[in-house]
Write a protein that holds these residues in place. Structure first.
Motif, short mmCIF file in Angstrom:
data_model
loop_
_atom_site.label_atom_id
_atom_site.label_comp_id
_atom_site.label_asym_id
_atom_site.label_seq_id
_atom_site.Cartn_x
_atom_site.Cartn_y
_atom_site.Cartn_z
N LEU A 61 -1.96 -6.80 19.87
CA LEU A 61 -0.50 -6.76 19.90
C LEU A 61 -0.05 -5.78 18.83
CD1 LEU A 61 2.31 -7.82 20.74
CD2 LEU A 61 2.03 -9.63 19.02
N ASP A 62 0.70 -4.75 19.23
CA ASP A 62 1.17 -3.70 18.33
C ASP A 62 2.68 -3.83 18.19
OD1 ASP A 62 1.57 -1.40 16.88
OD2 ASP A 62 0.77 -0.03 18.40
N LEU A 63 3.12 -4.31 17.03
CA LEU A 63 4.53 -4.59 16.78
C LEU A 63 5.19 -3.41 16.09
CD1 LEU A 63 3.96 -8.23 15.59
CD2 LEU A 63 5.18 -7.58 17.67
N GLY A 64 6.11 -2.75 16.80
CA GLY A 64 6.68 -1.50 16.31
C GLY A 64 5.75 -0.36 16.66
N SER A 135 2.72 -1.30 11.85
CA SER A 135 2.65 -0.15 10.93
C SER A 135 4.05 0.41 10.73
CB SER A 135 1.69 0.92 11.46
OG SER A 135 2.08 1.40 12.73
N PHE A 136 4.51 0.39 9.49
CA PHE A 136 5.79 0.96 9.08
C PHE A 136 6.97 0.38 9.86
CE2 PHE A 136 2.61 4.30 8.11
CZ PHE A 136 2.74 4.27 6.73
N ALA A 137 6.95 -0.92 10.08
CA ALA A 137 8.04 -1.58 10.80
C ALA A 137 8.66 -2.70 9.98
CB ALA A 137 7.54 -2.13 12.14
N VAL A 138 7.84 -3.51 9.32
CA VAL A 138 8.35 -4.73 8.70
C VAL A 138 9.19 -4.42 7.47
CG1 VAL A 138 7.66 -6.93 7.65
CG2 VAL A 138 6.43 -6.07 9.64
N LEU A 163 -4.40 -9.96 11.30
CA LEU A 163 -3.14 -9.23 11.21
C LEU A 163 -3.38 -8.01 10.34
CD1 LEU A 163 -0.08 -8.66 11.35
CD2 LEU A 163 0.22 -10.31 9.48
N LEU A 164 -3.24 -6.82 10.92
CA LEU A 164 -3.37 -5.56 10.19
C LEU A 164 -1.96 -5.08 9.86
CD1 LEU A 164 -6.20 -3.99 12.35
CD2 LEU A 164 -6.41 -4.86 10.02
N TYR A 165 -1.67 -5.03 8.57
CA TYR A 165 -0.30 -4.83 8.09
C TYR A 165 -0.26 -3.55 7.27
CZ TYR A 165 4.09 -6.27 5.71
OH TYR A 165 5.37 -6.35 5.22
N GLY A 166 0.18 -2.47 7.91
CA GLY A 166 0.33 -1.19 7.22
C GLY A 166 1.79 -0.90 6.98
N ASP A 167 2.15 -0.53 5.74
CA ASP A 167 3.57 -0.35 5.47
C ASP A 167 3.78 0.39 4.16
OD1 ASP A 167 6.32 -0.56 5.93
OD2 ASP A 167 6.14 -2.64 6.60
N ILE A 168 5.07 0.57 3.84
CA ILE A 168 5.49 1.10 2.55
C ILE A 168 5.69 -0.08 1.60
CG2 ILE A 168 7.23 2.45 1.32
CD1 ILE A 168 7.94 3.77 3.97
N ASP A 210 15.50 0.96 4.23
CA ASP A 210 14.21 0.59 3.65
C ASP A 210 14.39 -0.55 2.65
OD1 ASP A 210 13.04 2.60 5.08
OD2 ASP A 210 11.96 3.46 3.37
N PHE A 211 13.67 -1.64 2.88
CA PHE A 211 13.67 -2.78 1.97
C PHE A 211 12.22 -3.24 1.72
CE2 PHE A 211 17.87 -2.59 3.68
CZ PHE A 211 18.69 -2.90 2.59
N PRO A 212 11.39 -2.34 1.18
CA PRO A 212 9.99 -2.71 0.98
C PRO A 212 9.84 -3.75 -0.13
CG PRO A 212 10.43 -0.61 -0.07
CD PRO A 212 11.68 -0.99 0.69
#
Length: 252
Positions: A61-64, A135-138, A163-168, A210-212
């Protein structure tokens, strides 16, 4: 969590507003193609993890999902057999459909907000997946909705799933204001391939949407939601802005 934003600082979660900038697809493609946000390193680490941890047939499942441009090249040599991509942008879904037209695995694409899908709305039928990727969504979600993201993610993962969580991320001790100053300054100094008007609109998007969080805050959110294992950091760039974390669900 000691990192929560003040309520007055938080926007309401508006999927349409959050994805409006991405309809300027040439800007998004410029950022990805020049690897300014470390997509190549992140997706290389994703492939290595999946080959190691999910050698048998698995669902994703790819979210964003965006335009899904990294999906074929990342998962071509893996055991992926069914892919579900979710994005609130109609433009993204159309481009992902073209990108994955000849994929060797099953493909389902849904135009939906990622939280709505996880809640079981907008085409989400509460099925569980072996691997969940975002990736870069949450980082666009306000802090309370990030917590809900993790709470909703746990039951949508199969036992032993990832869960693979890639982000800023904000760096240690960094406030959102300090993050914005540093990140926008970096963009203006290093993202020289963008036209001036595109750079301006991108900086405005970052400032407004952006709210990292800091890494320790994300780990605490995940732990409170039910991820008992300490996450593994699979990728981090030299600036500390970009990271990939792997959260594993209990096997049974």
């Amino acid at each position: 969590m000691n990192d929560a934003h003040h309520a007055s600082d938080l926007p309401e979660h508006d999927p349409a507003e959050a994805t409006r900038w991405f309809n300027q697809w040439h800007v998004y493609r410029s950022i990805v193609d020049r690897d300014w946000m470390c997509h190549r390193g992140i997706f290389t680490a994703i492939k290595q993890w999946v080959l190691l941890r999910h050698p048998g047939p698995f669902t994703l499942l790819d979210l964003g999902c965006g335009d899904a441009s990294f999906i074929n090249r990342t998962f071509a040599d893996t055991a992926l057999w069914a892919y579900t991509g979710i994005d609130a942008s109609q433009t993204a879904i159309a481009k992902a459909r073209a990108e994955l037209a000849n994929a060797r695995f099953q493909v389902r694409l849904v135009e939906a907000d990622l939280l709505a899908f996880l809640r079981g709305h907008a085409g989400g039928d509460r099925e569980a997946f072996d691997v969940m990727l975002t990736s870069f969504a949450v980082h666009h979600l306000p802090t309370p909705e990030k917590g809900e993201f993790f709470r909703q993610a746990v039951p949508r993962l199969a036992p032993g799933g990832t869960l693979l969580y890639g982000d800023i991320f904000r760096r240690a001790g960094e406030t959102r204001e300090q993050y914005l100053d540093a990140y926008v300054s970096m963009m203006r100094n290093e993202w020289q391939g963008l036209a001036p008007e595109d750079l301006t609109s991108t900086c405005e998007h970052v400032t407004q949407r952006d709210f990292p969080e800091r890494v320790e805050t994300v780990r605490e959110m995940a732990r409170e939601a039910g991820f008992r294992h300490e996450p593994q950091e699979l990728f981090s760039d030299a600036t500390g802005f970009y990271r990939l974390l792997a959260f594993r669900k209990e096997p049974g």
